[in-house]
Design an enzyme around this catalytic site. Sequence first.
Site, mmCIF file in Angstrom:
data_model
loop_
_atom_site.group_PDB
_atom_site.id
_atom_site.type_symbol
_atom_site.label_atom_id
_atom_site.label_comp_id
_atom_site.label_asym_id
_atom_site.label_seq_id
_atom_site.Cartn_x
_atom_site.Cartn_y
_atom_site.Cartn_z
ATOM 1 N N ALA A 6 0.939 -1.125 0.112
ATOM 2 C CA ALA A 6 -0.186 0.069 -0.042
ATOM 3 C C ALA A 6 0.648 1.216 -0.066
ATOM 4 C CB ALA A 6 -0.954 0.007 1.091
ATOM 5 N N ARG A 12 -2.343 7.115 -11.388
ATOM 6 C CA ARG A 12 -3.617 7.100 -12.214
ATOM 7 C C ARG A 12 -4.651 7.803 -11.909
ATOM 8 N NH1 ARG A 12 -1.278 1.253 -14.224
ATOM 9 N NH2 ARG A 12 -0.597 1.716 -12.114
ATOM 10 N N GLN A 69 8.221 2.067 3.139
ATOM 11 C CA GLN A 69 8.964 1.969 2.056
ATOM 12 C C GLN A 69 9.270 3.437 1.479
ATOM 13 O OE1 GLN A 69 6.978 0.729 -1.723
ATOM 14 N NE2 GLN A 69 8.667 0.051 -2.784
ATOM 15 N N ASN A 166 -2.039 -11.755 -14.060
ATOM 16 C CA ASN A 166 -1.687 -11.965 -12.573
ATOM 17 C C ASN A 166 -2.570 -10.730 -12.022
ATOM 18 O OD1 ASN A 166 -0.445 -11.934 -10.213
ATOM 19 N ND2 ASN A 166 1.139 -10.360 -10.909
HETATM 20 C C1 UD1 Z 1 0.711 -5.262 -10.519
HETATM 21 C C2 UD1 Z 1 1.357 -6.227 -10.717
HETATM 22 C C3 UD1 Z 1 0.792 -7.010 -12.073
HETATM 23 C C4 UD1 Z 1 -0.650 -7.077 -11.963
HETATM 24 C C5 UD1 Z 1 -1.305 -6.005 -10.905
HETATM 25 C C6 UD1 Z 1 -2.692 -6.657 -10.515
HETATM 26 C C7 UD1 Z 1 3.877 -6.082 -10.447
HETATM 27 C C8 UD1 Z 1 5.191 -5.362 -11.084
HETATM 28 N N1 UD1 Z 1 2.859 -5.947 -11.371
HETATM 29 O O1 UD1 Z 1 0.728 -4.332 -11.251
HETATM 30 O O2 UD1 Z 1 1.272 -7.833 -12.731
HETATM 31 O O3 UD1 Z 1 -1.290 -7.806 -13.092
HETATM 32 O O4 UD1 Z 1 -0.694 -5.401 -10.275
HETATM 33 O O5 UD1 Z 1 -3.341 -5.599 -10.111
HETATM 34 O O6 UD1 Z 1 3.863 -6.422 -9.198
HETATM 35 N N2 UD1 Z 1 3.242 -0.695 -4.403
HETATM 36 C C9 UD1 Z 1 4.106 -0.304 -3.519
HETATM 37 N N3 UD1 Z 1 5.145 -0.138 -3.564
HETATM 38 C C10 UD1 Z 1 5.763 0.089 -4.804
HETATM 39 C C11 UD1 Z 1 4.935 0.077 -6.059
HETATM 40 C C12 UD1 Z 1 3.656 -0.628 -5.855
HETATM 41 O O7 UD1 Z 1 3.746 -0.625 -2.122
HETATM 42 O O8 UD1 Z 1 6.998 0.322 -4.781
HETATM 43 C C13 UD1 Z 1 1.780 -1.155 -4.233
HETATM 44 C C14 UD1 Z 1 0.935 -0.152 -4.808
HETATM 45 O O9 UD1 Z 1 0.264 0.723 -3.873
HETATM 46 C C15 UD1 Z 1 -0.425 -1.085 -5.186
HETATM 47 C C16 UD1 Z 1 0.497 -2.395 -5.280
HETATM 48 O O10 UD1 Z 1 1.456 -2.162 -4.852
HETATM 49 O O11 UD1 Z 1 -1.105 -1.333 -4.050
HETATM 50 C C17 UD1 Z 1 0.512 -2.870 -6.874
HETATM 51 O O12 UD1 Z 1 1.259 -1.720 -7.559
HETATM 52 P P1 UD1 Z 1 0.653 -1.009 -8.975
HETATM 53 O O13 UD1 Z 1 1.643 0.222 -9.210
HETATM 54 O O14 UD1 Z 1 -0.637 -0.772 -9.057
HETATM 55 O O15 UD1 Z 1 1.004 -2.233 -9.959
HETATM 56 P P2 UD1 Z 1 0.183 -2.632 -11.064
HETATM 57 O O16 UD1 Z 1 1.043 -1.897 -12.269
HETATM 58 O O17 UD1 Z 1 -1.307 -2.701 -11.023
HETATM 59 CA CA CA Z 2 -2.520 -2.052 -9.533
#
Ligand code: UD1
Ligand code: CA
Length: 463
Positions: A6, A12, A69, A166
């Site tokens: 989170a 976006r 993080q 995924n």
């Molecule tokens: C991610 C997955 C993708 C999957 C999708 C499902 C990865 C690289 N990709 O993509 O394969 O299909 O979710 O919804 O994992 N977050 C952090 N720290 C970070 C980056 C993200 O805590 O540095 C958290 C975000 O707050 C979010 C979650 O991780 O809750 C997913 O991140 P997001 O950027 O939404 O990933 P997607 O591009 O949707």
């Molecule tokens: Ca996502």
Amino acid sequence: MAIVLAAGQGKRMKSKLYKVLHPVCGKPMVGHVLDTVKQVNCERSIVVVGHGAEAVQSYLGEAAEYVLQEQQLGTGHAVKQAKPLIGSEEGSTIVVCGDTPLVTAETLESLTQLHESRKAAATVLTADMNNPKGYGRVIRHEDGGVLRIVEQKDCTPEEDAVREINTGTYCFDNAKLFAALEKVTNKNVQQEFYLTDVIGILVEQGEVVLGYQTNDYAESIGINDRVALSEAEGLMRKRINHKHMLNGVTILDTTSTYIGADVTIGSDTVIHPGTLLKGNTVIGENSQIGPQSDITDSTIGDGVTIKHSVLDHAEVGSRTTVGPFAYLRPGTKLGEEVKIGDFVEVKNAKIDDGSKVSHLSYIGDASIGKNVNVGCGAITVNYDGYNKFMTEIEDDAFIGSNVNLIAPLKVGKGAYVVAGSTITQSVSENDLAIARKRQENKPGYAEKIRSRAKATKANKDKE
Ligand code: UD1
Ligand code: CA
């Protein structure tokens, strides 16, 4: 153990509110995810926070442990932050994204069961999607086994055509997860440390890696923008409505009924069209709620009728009727068999069993006993522009129509206040209070007035 991601900002969403705090059916999405995780009997739930860390932590409170993080370098980097807390633990770890509020506890349980029974290193929750845009694709071997996950932005045209995605929900062998994370690099289009790379790394090491497919499209929605938010809202609303209907609640029009995720409703209650039930509202059995009512954080008993009304932090006792067109504001406490009729506003007031405020009244900062009748248009005058004052009305008192009760004052038990009075002093038990000018009748005077008016009009018409 469970890790909820989170820390992302959610660019976006184009919002000042951090993504995981956007509500779905009235509850921030990360709240849905954490509640679901907790149902699966995870002794430790760790939320990775970053953007809006304070806001997320203050919302979730004691319900989880937190790791920060500081820089959002990707989902793999995010999970790694939990290493100091659980890196040396044995057993399974569920990883869920904070932006997938519709994932269910049943699915997390089945996922974990499959994972553990097959002694897998990783099991990923997948889904077939007609429009997989934006999601990571699950690449399988000819024999069906999972090979790796490729992010959309890194896909070859063939990978891009894959429809199995995924969902971002996984079950890992904890030790193998943290070991594999050490090998993840950021050599990809987004220059991020992807959690998804762990899948390919474990496969290459010859570990058992499984895919578990959900048939429920809702579970796979990751909310990245407002379009997905609205879609999730609709699906969650449907799911909540279904749960209540299966529990014995009648919902006359599911398309216009909005019930928050944490609302409780007893059986045989009927929800009429255009009704919103929000927050921690609790409704008893056999009640008729709506049409067109907006109820927030209120407690409502059994056999209650509420029509066309707005309730906010109000308590309503059993067999009481409210509305049409009543407004019950915070601090309203209605007893049993009370009647609050049309165009009545109540604020910070207790109205005890059997009392009636039937039409056009304002009752603010008051305490009204049992079986009191407040006549049409009677009001409590509680405010002098600076201070609020209390009005107390004891059992069995009668307040006539259009009475102003200028607080602070008390009307004693069984007292009678005559219609049209402006009362400034307390009235003792069983006394009668009248505070208005005595009436005077002038015999035949109506005709005199009329002829005078007619003459004036005739003169004007001539001019
Ligand atoms: C991610 C997955 C993708 C999957 C999708 C499902 C990865 C690289 N990709 O993509 O394969 O299909 O979710 O919804 O994992 N977050 C952090 N720290 C970070 C980056 C993200 O805590 O540095 C958290 C975000 O707050 C979010 C979650 O991780 O809750 C997913 O991140 P997001 O950027 O939404 O990933 P997607 O591009 O949707
Ligand atoms: Ca996502």
